[in-house]
Write an enzyme that holds these catalytic residues in place. Sequence first.
Site, mmCIF file in Angstrom:
data_model
loop_
_atom_site.group_PDB
_atom_site.id
_atom_site.type_symbol
_atom_site.label_atom_id
_atom_site.label_comp_id
_atom_site.label_asym_id
_atom_site.label_seq_id
_atom_site.Cartn_x
_atom_site.Cartn_y
_atom_site.Cartn_z
ATOM 1 N N THR A 1 197.160 -83.096 60.382
ATOM 2 C CA THR A 1 198.646 -84.015 60.362
ATOM 3 C C THR A 1 199.466 -83.511 59.402
ATOM 4 O O THR A 1 200.742 -83.846 60.965
ATOM 5 C CB THR A 1 197.955 -85.351 59.581
ATOM 6 O OG1 THR A 1 197.640 -85.153 58.127
ATOM 7 C CG2 THR A 1 196.936 -86.662 60.077
ATOM 8 N N TYR B 1 200.668 -81.959 89.635
ATOM 9 C CA TYR B 1 200.764 -82.124 90.558
ATOM 10 C C TYR B 1 200.486 -82.560 90.981
ATOM 11 O O TYR B 1 198.835 -82.357 91.607
ATOM 12 C CB TYR B 1 201.268 -80.414 91.167
ATOM 13 C CG TYR B 1 202.205 -80.470 92.359
ATOM 14 C CD1 TYR B 1 203.581 -80.387 92.639
ATOM 15 C CD2 TYR B 1 201.513 -79.839 94.246
ATOM 16 C CE1 TYR B 1 204.224 -80.531 93.496
ATOM 17 C CE2 TYR B 1 202.329 -80.202 95.212
ATOM 18 C CZ TYR B 1 203.190 -80.003 94.688
ATOM 19 O OH TYR B 1 204.429 -79.607 96.687
ATOM 20 N N SER B 2 200.766 -83.578 92.563
ATOM 21 C CA SER B 2 199.837 -84.605 93.105
ATOM 22 C C SER B 2 199.288 -83.722 94.655
ATOM 23 O O SER B 2 200.467 -83.807 95.530
ATOM 24 C CB SER B 2 200.395 -85.897 93.261
ATOM 25 O OG SER B 2 199.421 -86.250 95.060
ATOM 26 N N ARG C 1 192.044 -69.810 72.839
ATOM 27 C CA ARG C 1 192.027 -69.655 74.631
ATOM 28 C C ARG C 1 193.173 -68.190 74.206
ATOM 29 O O ARG C 1 193.200 -67.307 74.739
ATOM 30 C CB ARG C 1 193.054 -70.048 75.006
ATOM 31 C CG ARG C 1 191.693 -72.025 75.389
ATOM 32 C CD ARG C 1 190.911 -71.413 76.312
ATOM 33 N NE ARG C 1 189.750 -72.814 76.864
ATOM 34 C CZ ARG C 1 188.692 -72.563 76.957
ATOM 35 N NH1 ARG C 1 189.017 -71.070 78.120
ATOM 36 N NH2 ARG C 1 188.532 -73.954 77.702
HETATM 37 C C1 FAD Z 1 185.342 -68.826 74.854
HETATM 38 C C2 FAD Z 1 184.664 -70.723 75.858
HETATM 39 C C3 FAD Z 1 183.895 -70.245 76.842
HETATM 40 C C4 FAD Z 1 183.612 -72.019 76.680
HETATM 41 N N1 FAD Z 1 182.521 -71.935 78.103
HETATM 42 C C5 FAD Z 1 182.390 -73.083 78.523
HETATM 43 C C6 FAD Z 1 181.085 -73.340 79.262
HETATM 44 O O1 FAD Z 1 180.368 -72.545 79.617
HETATM 45 N N2 FAD Z 1 181.191 -74.838 80.104
HETATM 46 C C7 FAD Z 1 182.024 -75.517 79.117
HETATM 47 O O2 FAD Z 1 181.350 -76.561 79.951
HETATM 48 N N3 FAD Z 1 182.715 -75.517 78.627
HETATM 49 C C8 FAD Z 1 182.717 -74.663 77.853
HETATM 50 N N4 FAD Z 1 184.351 -74.605 77.547
HETATM 51 C C9 FAD Z 1 184.932 -75.714 77.065
HETATM 52 C C10 FAD Z 1 184.393 -75.537 75.387
HETATM 53 O O3 FAD Z 1 183.428 -77.107 74.836
HETATM 54 C C11 FAD Z 1 185.700 -76.831 75.204
HETATM 55 O O4 FAD Z 1 185.258 -77.681 75.955
HETATM 56 C C12 FAD Z 1 186.966 -76.800 75.002
HETATM 57 O O5 FAD Z 1 187.231 -75.380 74.695
HETATM 58 C C13 FAD Z 1 187.669 -77.850 74.201
HETATM 59 O O6 FAD Z 1 187.764 -77.233 73.391
HETATM 60 P P1 FAD Z 1 187.773 -78.826 72.097
HETATM 61 O O7 FAD Z 1 187.290 -79.900 72.361
HETATM 62 O O8 FAD Z 1 187.755 -78.658 70.819
HETATM 63 O O9 FAD Z 1 189.592 -79.605 72.596
HETATM 64 P P2 FAD Z 1 190.749 -80.578 72.384
HETATM 65 O O10 FAD Z 1 189.573 -81.385 73.767
HETATM 66 O O11 FAD Z 1 191.770 -81.051 72.548
HETATM 67 O O12 FAD Z 1 189.818 -81.672 71.290
HETATM 68 C C14 FAD Z 1 190.058 -81.306 70.410
HETATM 69 C C15 FAD Z 1 189.400 -81.461 68.887
HETATM 70 O O13 FAD Z 1 189.442 -83.104 69.303
HETATM 71 C C16 FAD Z 1 187.914 -83.188 68.837
HETATM 72 N N5 FAD Z 1 187.682 -83.874 70.303
HETATM 73 C C17 FAD Z 1 187.992 -84.377 71.030
HETATM 74 N N6 FAD Z 1 187.312 -85.228 72.077
HETATM 75 C C18 FAD Z 1 186.746 -85.775 70.881
HETATM 76 C C19 FAD Z 1 185.167 -86.054 71.340
HETATM 77 N N7 FAD Z 1 185.000 -87.293 72.477
HETATM 78 N N8 FAD Z 1 184.203 -86.892 70.367
HETATM 79 C C20 FAD Z 1 185.144 -86.411 69.160
HETATM 80 N N9 FAD Z 1 186.043 -85.686 68.940
HETATM 81 C C21 FAD Z 1 186.797 -85.065 70.002
HETATM 82 C C22 FAD Z 1 187.081 -82.830 68.712
HETATM 83 O O14 FAD Z 1 186.930 -81.707 66.834
HETATM 84 C C23 FAD Z 1 188.337 -81.182 69.066
HETATM 85 O O15 FAD Z 1 187.872 -80.267 68.732
HETATM 86 C C24 FAD Z 1 184.309 -73.242 76.040
HETATM 87 C C25 FAD Z 1 185.390 -72.447 75.943
HETATM 88 C C26 FAD Z 1 186.004 -71.720 75.401
HETATM 89 C C27 FAD Z 1 187.096 -71.169 74.620
#
Ligand code: FAD
Length: 310
Positions: A89, A121-122, A231
Amino acid sequence: MSLTDDQQAEIDAQRVVSHATHRATVPALEALLFQPIPLLDHGFIRVIDYMGDDGAIVQAARVSYGRGTRRVLEDTALIRYLMRHWHTTPFEMCEIKYHVKLPIFVARQWIRHRMASVNEYSGRYSVLDREFYIPAPEHLAAQSEANRQGRGAVLAGEEAAEVLALLRDDAARNYDHYAQMLNETADGAIVHEGRQGLARELARMNLTLNTYTQWYWKADLHNLLHFCALRAHPHAQYEIRVYAEAMLETLKAWVPATYQAFRDYRLGAATFSAPMLAVLKRMLAGEHVEQEGSFLSKREFAEMMDFLAR
Ligand SMILES: Cc1cc2nc3c(=O)[nH]c(=O)nc-3n(C[C@H](O)[C@H](O)[C@H](O)COP(=O)(O)OP(=O)(O)OC[C@H]3O[C@@H](n4cnc5c(N)ncnc54)[C@H](O)[C@@H]3O)c2cc1C
């Protein structure tokens, strides 16, 4: 990257205006403000606005009445402690807003990061620019044999030339058909009088995924670091990684203590599972450990040896 004269004039006009404020500002980030950092062939990121600095993290962590600042060394140590122990936080107290121009296929990966505010951008409202991402020859690589989500050797010779031509021709042809269906040019001029033109929201479905889109993207520092950790990682696709790396450079200017802590405790760090730690302890005791007998899967063992550069 191509900005029109009007776009450049708007940026220049913003850069000569200053505002008086009692809030913390960061000179190194002010120097970057509004300026596009070119990425890929037509993309960019530019910082539009920000809130807070390293001091704001310390201030929130101490819940102090003033800036919360003690000595720089103490503040830096606190930030490093917070990062090391996964506090979140205090970092959420800082925010940053970017303007990003990126190919649609990169945007599809980026939008998976839900903890951010996005305004794109729309394509329903406006005609998209005739700009496509065409990889530089050194990034035109074959499918990796070892990693299903990665690239292998760079394509060469006739094959590379053919792929580049296909990418260029398909994008150009689809855009031409888009313009034909719209019956209007990017600046709104009618092409053929007497034709209605297809709605922009429908005509755009014909565009190739390497067409550039743009958005404003705002996140707090905690979520931005999470984005960068995923990323800017070597496993991320090159085309999104360049954006994350450019954002890291803006972080270095904005919150240098946090940036360094992030490099040390996230980007440069490795997480070992309990079985991995057990293997590490055996290795430190001088034992030669093979995958068989390590209680790790082949993949986990290989990852661990990779971490240890063995
Ligand atoms: C190298 C790489 C390969 C990938 N390959 C694929 C793929 O093949 N297919 C695919 O679909 N995706 C893929 N992804 C996407 C990946 O699974 C995540 O969706 C993406 O990286 C976003 O991460 P995040 O959910 O942690 O981030 P954010 O959405 O920004 O969320 C940040 C954090 O908030 C919390 N959070 C957010 N929303 C929720 C929720 N609804 N419930 C509980 N906690 C939540 C979690 O702690 C999360 O880590 C890939 C990502 C990477 C980096």
